[in-house]
Design an enzyme around this catalytic site. Structure first.
Site, mmCIF file in Angstrom:
data_model
loop_
_atom_site.group_PDB
_atom_site.id
_atom_site.type_symbol
_atom_site.label_atom_id
_atom_site.label_comp_id
_atom_site.label_asym_id
_atom_site.label_seq_id
_atom_site.Cartn_x
_atom_site.Cartn_y
_atom_site.Cartn_z
ATOM 1 N N HIS A 205 0.807 -1.228 0.000
ATOM 2 C CA HIS A 205 0.000 0.000 0.000
ATOM 3 C C HIS A 205 0.844 1.284 0.000
ATOM 4 C CE1 HIS A 205 -3.399 -2.562 1.201
ATOM 5 N NE2 HIS A 205 -2.632 -3.060 2.150
HETATM 6 C C1 BDR Z 1 -3.012 0.691 5.312
HETATM 7 O O1 BDR Z 1 -3.230 0.183 6.623
HETATM 8 C C2 BDR Z 1 -2.026 -0.243 7.190
HETATM 9 O O2 BDR Z 1 -2.198 -1.497 7.749
HETATM 10 C C3 BDR Z 1 -0.976 -0.195 6.106
HETATM 11 O O3 BDR Z 1 0.265 0.194 6.646
HETATM 12 C C4 BDR Z 1 -1.518 0.812 5.144
HETATM 13 O O4 BDR Z 1 -1.127 2.133 5.493
HETATM 14 C C5 BDR Z 1 -3.685 -0.206 4.306
HETATM 15 O O5 BDR Z 1 -5.047 -0.269 4.541
#
Ligand code: BDR
Ligand code: CA
Length: 314
Positions: A244
């Site tokens: 992400h």
């Molecule tokens: C986001 O949530 C976190 O768990 C990850 O680091 C990312 O920023 C994805 O939904």
């Protein structure tokens, strides 16, 4: 040569946050990290602040200032994601405890002082976690809003739905009131939702190219990714986990990797069922004001090539 772009990274590391920070550290010609601000999210603040410093030390960047920020969302009880990131938030590699100190002072004040101190329109906010610190800074010092060059965030999801509830993506869900403040602030926003990040799977061949770099940061990164992806592989049977947060930094380096459009985005803050949902007016069915560039597509191979090339420079 143009000056490197000045950024503040606001983060809750997290293995994918770590990948984003490494991408920034590997891109010193284009990006100057003015500071890293930490927030409670994937794990509590004590650990995100520890992890931020571990990542700096892993990359020999003890010069980077790390500030601790909000330890809880504005109105709600903190929800964390150890089920994805492990107990420490950075499970996977065996990394030493950090020895560099946190900076004195609160992350919110660092954000305010930096935006006031730097020329107007030169500082980009890169957010990789819940938006608590940014919202608190905007509330405390509304004069800084107009000084932000751009806010590039990982958060939300629309066509893909949510990853912590059927409707909500984690970063927005943890502090929807903060997200609401930020989306209403009038700051130029670029949003990297799950619609993009779910196309960036840590496939074996992609991770193998990072492993082949053979450097300590690359090795640690691979161990982090191997830990991180197990959740998605088990849950969704996918070909790796979605990476992400590095989308935020990749956008600064190569915006042409992404495709999206300007939309109105509003945050659901009341409904119990859909709280934290990013309601994107993708089709322009309302006359609500456009307040974000919402990305939907990405050149996944180009993204991983960039990541690998920049990790090699650390
Ligand atoms: C986001 O949530 C976190 O768990 C990850 O680091 C990312 O920023 C994805 O939904
Ligand atoms: Ca994150």
């Amino acid at each position: 040569m143009t000056e490197p772009r000045k950024i503040i990274i606001d983060t809750d590391p997290g293995q994918d946050d770590a990948a984003a920070i490494l991408l920034a550290f590997g891109s010193r010609d284009e990006i100057e990290v003015l500071g890293i601000t930490t927030v409670a999210g994937n794990v509590p603040l004590r650990l995100t602040s520890r992890n931020g410093r571990i990542i700096c030390e892993l990359c020999n960047r003890r010069d980077v200032k790390v500030f601790a920020g909000a330890d809880a969302p504005i109105k709600r009880k903190l929800v964390t994601a150890e089920h994805v990131h492990g107990k420490t938030g950075l499970d996977g590699p065996d990394l030493p405890e950090p020895t560099m100190e946190l900076q004195p002072g609160h992350a919110v004040d660092f954000i305010i002082d930096t935006l006031r101190g730097q020329p107007e329109g030169t500082v980009t906010l890169c957010t990789l976690g819940p938006l608590t610190n940014i919202a608190l800074a905007f509330q405390k010092a509304p004069d800084i809003v107009g000084r932000v060059r751009e806010l590039v965030m990982m958060g939300g999801g629309f066509f893909e739905g949510g990853n912590i509830t059927p409707a909500a993506e984690f970063n927005i869900y943890v502090d929807p009131e903060a997200a609401d403040i930020v989306f209403r602030a009038g700051v130029p926003i670029v949003m990297m939702p799950l619609d993009v990040t779910h196309k960036l799977l840590t496939r074996k061949d992609r991770v193998a190219r990072i492993a082949a770099l053979g450097t300590p940061p690359a090795k640690a990164m691979v161990e982090m990714l191997e830990f991180f992806e197990r959740f998605d592989i088990e849950k969704y049977g996918s070909d790796g986990g979605p990476l992400h947060d590095p989308t935020v930094i990749a956008y600064l380096l190569k915006p042409e990797l992404f495709k999206g459009r300007d939309c109105n985005v509003e945050i659901e803050v009341t409904s119990e069922l859909t709280v934290g949902m990013t309601v994107v007016d993708w089709w322009g069915v309302t006359d609500r004001k456009q307040n974000a560039k919402v990305m939907r597509d990405v050149d996944a191979d180009g993204f991983f090539a960039l990541l690998t090339e920049r990790f090699a420079r650390i």
